[in-house]
Design a protein around this motif. Structure first.
Motif, PDB file in Angstrom:
ATOM      1  N   VAL A 102      14.986   1.240  -0.238  1.00 33.82           N
ATOM      2  CA  VAL A 102      13.972   1.527   0.521  1.00 33.82           C
ATOM      3  C   VAL A 102      14.627   1.901   2.020  1.00 33.82           C
ATOM      4  CG1 VAL A 102      12.277  -0.014  -0.624  1.00 33.82           C
ATOM      5  CG2 VAL A 102      13.433  -0.830   1.533  1.00 33.82           C
ATOM      6  N   ASP A 103      13.794   2.758   2.692  1.00 27.41           N
ATOM      7  CA  ASP A 103      14.104   3.118   3.883  1.00 27.41           C
ATOM      8  C   ASP A 103      13.745   2.019   4.900  1.00 27.41           C
ATOM      9  OD1 ASP A 103      15.250   5.548   2.864  1.00 27.41           O
ATOM     10  OD2 ASP A 103      13.160   6.379   2.681  1.00 27.41           O
ATOM     11  N   TYR A 104      12.595   1.538   4.783  1.00 27.53           N
ATOM     12  CA  TYR A 104      11.967   0.617   5.959  1.00 27.53           C
ATOM     13  C   TYR A 104      11.485  -0.475   5.305  1.00 27.53           C
ATOM     14  CZ  TYR A 104      12.743   4.805   8.840  1.00 27.53           C
ATOM     15  OH  TYR A 104      13.233   5.913   9.765  1.00 27.53           O
ATOM     16  N   VAL A 105      11.277  -1.681   6.118  1.00 26.56           N
ATOM     17  CA  VAL A 105      10.564  -2.753   5.743  1.00 26.56           C
ATOM     18  C   VAL A 105       9.786  -3.045   6.939  1.00 26.56           C
ATOM     19  CG1 VAL A 105      10.434  -5.196   5.106  1.00 26.56           C
ATOM     20  CG2 VAL A 105      12.131  -3.726   4.122  1.00 26.56           C
ATOM     21  N   LEU A 106       8.518  -3.282   6.793  1.00 23.10           N
ATOM     22  CA  LEU A 106       7.639  -3.735   7.886  1.00 23.10           C
ATOM     23  C   LEU A 106       7.147  -5.087   7.789  1.00 23.10           C
ATOM     24  CD1 LEU A 106       5.238  -0.930   8.168  1.00 23.10           C
ATOM     25  CD2 LEU A 106       7.688  -1.169   9.200  1.00 23.10           C
ATOM     26  N   ARG A 107       6.968  -5.882   8.784  1.00 17.57           N
ATOM     27  CA  ARG A 107       6.472  -7.360   8.394  1.00 17.57           C
ATOM     28  C   ARG A 107       5.001  -6.998   9.363  1.00 17.57           C
ATOM     29  NH1 ARG A 107       5.348 -12.229  11.544  1.00 17.57           N
ATOM     30  NH2 ARG A 107       6.955 -11.787  12.976  1.00 17.57           N
ATOM     31  N   VAL A 108       3.712  -6.854   8.582  1.00 18.38           N
ATOM     32  CA  VAL A 108       2.583  -6.784   9.403  1.00 18.38           C
ATOM     33  C   VAL A 108       1.777  -7.863   9.394  1.00 18.38           C
ATOM     34  CG1 VAL A 108       0.555  -5.022   9.166  1.00 18.38           C
ATOM     35  CG2 VAL A 108       2.685  -4.264   8.397  1.00 18.38           C
ATOM     36  N   VAL A 109       0.956  -8.277  10.323  1.00 14.87           N
ATOM     37  CA  VAL A 109      -0.062  -9.327  10.480  1.00 14.87           C
ATOM     38  C   VAL A 109      -1.333  -9.104  10.752  1.00 14.87           C
ATOM     39  CG1 VAL A 109      -0.232 -11.736  11.591  1.00 14.87           C
ATOM     40  CG2 VAL A 109       2.124 -10.845  11.018  1.00 14.87           C
ATOM     41  N   VAL A 110      -2.245  -9.294  10.007  1.00 16.85           N
ATOM     42  CA  VAL A 110      -3.730  -8.930  10.317  1.00 16.85           C
ATOM     43  C   VAL A 110      -4.484  -9.986   9.949  1.00 16.85           C
ATOM     44  CG1 VAL A 110      -3.254  -6.336   9.989  1.00 16.85           C
ATOM     45  CG2 VAL A 110      -3.810  -7.755   7.698  1.00 16.85           C
ATOM     46  N   PRO A 111      -5.821  -9.877  10.254  1.00 15.76           N
ATOM     47  CA  PRO A 111      -6.768 -10.849   9.710  1.00 15.76           C
ATOM     48  C   PRO A 111      -7.103 -10.984   8.258  1.00 15.76           C
ATOM     49  CG  PRO A 111      -7.664  -9.814  11.667  1.00 15.76           C
ATOM     50  CD  PRO A 111      -6.399  -8.891  11.084  1.00 15.76           C
ATOM     51  N   ASP A 112      -7.309  -9.975   7.709  1.00 13.31           N
ATOM     52  CA  ASP A 112      -7.889 -10.153   6.215  1.00 13.31           C
ATOM     53  C   ASP A 112      -7.191  -8.797   5.434  1.00 13.31           C
ATOM     54  OD1 ASP A 112      -9.499  -8.102   7.379  1.00 13.31           O
ATOM     55  OD2 ASP A 112     -11.025  -9.536   7.791  1.00 13.31           O
ATOM     56  N   MET A 113      -7.758  -8.701   4.380  1.00 10.96           N
ATOM     57  CA  MET A 113      -7.283  -7.517   3.636  1.00 10.96           C
ATOM     58  C   MET A 113      -8.102  -6.450   4.140  1.00 10.96           C
ATOM     59  SD  MET A 113      -5.749  -6.596   0.994  1.00 10.96           S
ATOM     60  CE  MET A 113      -5.194  -8.007  -0.113  1.00 10.96           C
TER      61      MET A 113
END
Length: 160
Positions: A102-113
């Motif tokens: 893979v080219d990139y990995v992100l850690r994303v944090v959000v309230p819900d789906m």
């Protein structure tokens, strides 16, 4: 960096609001030399900044998603454009360019789906992507911001 600098860094990683008086006492220095060491560590960029760490769930950010991305454009301008777009997205907490499949990995944090779905749509509309894979964290087993340091500036060989 010497052993005293390492001790200072370890203590500040555990509690950045520790007073200079207490820090100096714990590393066996007087306050002025201790303060000067902290200032030098900040000036050289070893200490980037001091922050308060919050519990994401307690502020309504209960969903953590690890997003693997393959891009279509690997040109210098394409990489920079992608980095600029993704870096501007406040949901992205960490963003790494990777070696491997893979080219990139992100850690994303959000309230819900539903919020993640909005983020995902914004991401795929912003730039052409070859593949996007989302992995949803079910439980945070370990999370730390503390690096285990040795006096020479490296990491300890001690296993956790």
């Amino acid at each position: 960096m010497d052993a005293t600098d390492t001790k200072i860094l370890m203590l500040l990683q555990e509690n950045a609001s520790i007073s200079i008086a207490e820090l100096a006492q714990r590393v066996n220095l007087s306050q002025t030399p201790c303060w000067k060491r902290v200032q030098r560590l900040e000036a050289t960029g070893i200490i980037r900044k001091r922050v308060a760490l919050i519990d994401p769930e307690k502020v309504g950010l209960g969903l953590t998603v690890f997003v693997s991305i393959e891009t279509s454009d690997h040109s210098g301008q394409g990489l920079q454009n992608f980095a600029d777009i993704v870096s501007a997205m406040p949901e992205v907490m960490e963003f790494y360019r990777m070696a491997g499949d893979v080219d990139y990995v992100l850690r994303v944090v959000v309230p819900d789906m539903a919020t993640y779905d909005q983020f995902y749509k914004q991401l795929i509309e912003a730039i052409p992507l070859k593949n996007v894979t989302s992995r949803f964290a079910m439980q945070r087993v370990k999370s730390t911001t503390t690096y285990t340091l040795t006096p020479n500036g490296g990491v300890s060989s001690r296993r956790a």
